[in-house]
Structures are given as C-alpha cells and as structure tokens.
Design a protein around this motif. Sequence first.
Motif, PDB file in Angstrom:
ATOM      1  N   THR A  11       0.817  -1.015  -0.013  1.00  0.00           N
ATOM      2  CA  THR A  11      -0.432   0.108   0.284  1.00  0.00           C
ATOM      3  C   THR A  11       0.740   0.805  -0.165  1.00  0.00           C
ATOM      4  O   THR A  11       2.621   0.947   0.289  1.00  0.00           O
ATOM      5  CB  THR A  11      -0.946   0.052   1.164  1.00  0.00           C
ATOM      6  OG1 THR A  11      -0.040  -0.050   2.526  1.00  0.00           O
ATOM      7  CG2 THR A  11      -1.871  -1.158   1.335  1.00  0.00           C
ATOM      8  N   LYS A  12       0.264   2.478  -0.210  1.00  0.00           N
ATOM      9  CA  LYS A  12       1.286   3.540  -0.392  1.00  0.00           C
ATOM     10  C   LYS A  12       1.563   4.097   1.151  1.00  0.00           C
ATOM     11  O   LYS A  12       3.566   4.250   0.748  1.00  0.00           O
ATOM     12  CB  LYS A  12       0.188   4.817  -0.798  1.00  0.00           C
ATOM     13  CG  LYS A  12       0.838   6.067  -0.617  1.00  0.00           C
ATOM     14  CD  LYS A  12      -0.113   7.213  -1.097  1.00  0.00           C
ATOM     15  CE  LYS A  12       1.132   8.935  -1.093  1.00  0.00           C
ATOM     16  NZ  LYS A  12       0.252   9.547  -1.542  1.00  0.00           N
TER      17      LYS A  12
ATOM     18  N   LEU B 173       2.360   3.145  -8.224  1.00  0.00           N
ATOM     19  CA  LEU B 173       1.030   3.763  -7.762  1.00  0.00           C
ATOM     20  C   LEU B 173      -0.020   4.506  -8.630  1.00  0.00           C
ATOM     21  O   LEU B 173       1.030   4.722  -9.419  1.00  0.00           O
ATOM     22  CB  LEU B 173       0.620   4.442  -6.373  1.00  0.00           C
ATOM     23  CG  LEU B 173       2.263   3.513  -5.128  1.00  0.00           C
ATOM     24  CD1 LEU B 173       2.433   5.604  -3.925  1.00  0.00           C
ATOM     25  CD2 LEU B 173       1.534   2.893  -4.138  1.00  0.00           C
TER      26      LEU B 173
ATOM     27  N   TRP C 280       1.018  -1.791 -10.414  1.00  0.00           N
ATOM     28  CA  TRP C 280      -0.201  -1.313  -9.866  1.00  0.00           C
ATOM     29  C   TRP C 280      -1.471  -1.756 -10.492  1.00  0.00           C
ATOM     30  O   TRP C 280      -2.419  -1.849  -9.979  1.00  0.00           O
ATOM     31  CB  TRP C 280      -0.477   0.020  -9.748  1.00  0.00           C
ATOM     32  CG  TRP C 280      -0.954   1.238 -11.090  1.00  0.00           C
ATOM     33  CD1 TRP C 280       0.181   2.357 -11.589  1.00  0.00           C
ATOM     34  CD2 TRP C 280      -1.968   1.544 -10.661  1.00  0.00           C
ATOM     35  NE1 TRP C 280      -1.107   2.977 -12.127  1.00  0.00           N
ATOM     36  CE2 TRP C 280      -2.183   1.991 -12.106  1.00  0.00           C
ATOM     37  CE3 TRP C 280      -3.872   0.629 -10.668  1.00  0.00           C
ATOM     38  CZ2 TRP C 280      -3.278   2.662 -12.751  1.00  0.00           C
ATOM     39  CZ3 TRP C 280      -4.661   1.143 -11.391  1.00  0.00           C
ATOM     40  CH2 TRP C 280      -4.694   2.066 -12.259  1.00  0.00           C
TER      41      TRP C 280
ATOM     42  N   TYR D 292      -4.932   0.330  -3.647  1.00  0.00           N
ATOM     43  CA  TYR D 292      -3.682   1.472  -3.113  1.00  0.00           C
ATOM     44  C   TYR D 292      -4.309   2.731  -2.431  1.00  0.00           C
ATOM     45  O   TYR D 292      -3.999   3.111  -1.506  1.00  0.00           O
ATOM     46  CB  TYR D 292      -2.774   1.885  -4.534  1.00  0.00           C
ATOM     47  CG  TYR D 292      -2.282   1.052  -5.104  1.00  0.00           C
ATOM     48  CD1 TYR D 292      -1.259   0.391  -3.973  1.00  0.00           C
ATOM     49  CD2 TYR D 292      -2.674  -0.042  -6.158  1.00  0.00           C
ATOM     50  CE1 TYR D 292      -0.089  -0.517  -5.238  1.00  0.00           C
ATOM     51  CE2 TYR D 292      -1.848  -0.731  -6.507  1.00  0.00           C
ATOM     52  CZ  TYR D 292      -0.924  -0.993  -6.250  1.00  0.00           C
ATOM     53  OH  TYR D 292      -0.372  -2.163  -6.497  1.00  0.00           O
TER      54      TYR D 292
END
Length: 185
Positions: free
Chosen positions: A124-125, A154, A175, A183
């Motif tokens: 994840t970010k 991303l 992504w 995300y």
Amino acid sequence: MGWYCDYAIGDALHGPYHDTEYGFPEEDEARLFERLTMEIMQAGLNWGLVLRKRASLNAAFDGFDVDRVASYGDDDVARLMADEGIVRNRLKVHAVIHNARVLQGIRESHGGFASWIAAHHPLTKLEWIKLFKKTFKFTGGEITGEFLMSIGYLPGTHRDDCPVQVQLMEQGTPWMTIGRDFYEA
C-alpha cells in the motif's frame, strides 16, 4: 485530485515528461536514481522548476551513475552547492549521495533498484512510505508517492480518458495487477 493531463498535454515543458515517462515502468538504474533525485529536489518547489533543471542535474550528478555519485566527497558537495543550474539544498545534495550508496547495497541484496522495488510489490502507499523512509534519506510521503506513481507502482494522476493512460492500461503497469482499490484503502 488534480490531473496532470489537464495542464501537461501540449505543454512544452511538462508535455514530453507526461507523454513518455510519467507512469511508465522503468528498470534502468540511472533513470530510476534520476527520478528519485528529481522528486527529492522538487520537495517544496514546483515540478516545472525541476524539469527545467533536469539537464543540469544530469550533468552535475554524472548522469546519475550510482557508483560515481556514491564516491562523492566534500569537494563534490562544494561543487554541487556552487552550481546554479541545480537545486542547491545541502540536505537534498547529501541525501542524493547517501541514496547512491544505499543503491550500491541494494545491488548486492537484490541485483538492483528495479529488482528491489519489484520484490516489495505490492505494498500500500503507507507501506511503501515506511519502506522508503527506513531505506533512503529525504523520502517522505509525497516524494515516495510521486516517485512510485512516476514509475507505475502506484496509481498516477492521468485521467482515464488521457491517451497516455489508455496506453498504460493496454500495456499494463505494476499497480494495475492489483487494482486501484488496493492502493486507496
């Protein structure tokens, strides 16, 4: 969210970057190092300024050759701080040199920067940010996020109807293998 496409398409400065680089996967070590450095240099400044200084940054940092930058010493820092063609921020300059040294270690552990990034996908970010903060200098949330958007790890800020986004959707980016919802959670 602002869309990069809204002002980049057709713009002499932003257009070429938008059309040929932003969101496209990248594996070349020097280009990845350049992109990370550009994001570091941009912190607190305008992206257009960094694009205008890109050629000077490449010249000043020896084409972003990781080994050359990693070998920089005090004389090189003084040279860089005197170079009006680049962003002259001592913390950023030292971070770039430090990060080159980190990239040498990443070569040993993962075979290179691209392989290191791929080995951590998907994150994840927030997980990416933690990893980058733990690994590199001067890589906060905005820098890490923009860097990973710029290389397709991303979701970026291309509109869905942007011709470049259509091209990216057709060829696929890292992504996209997981999907935007992962995300944004």
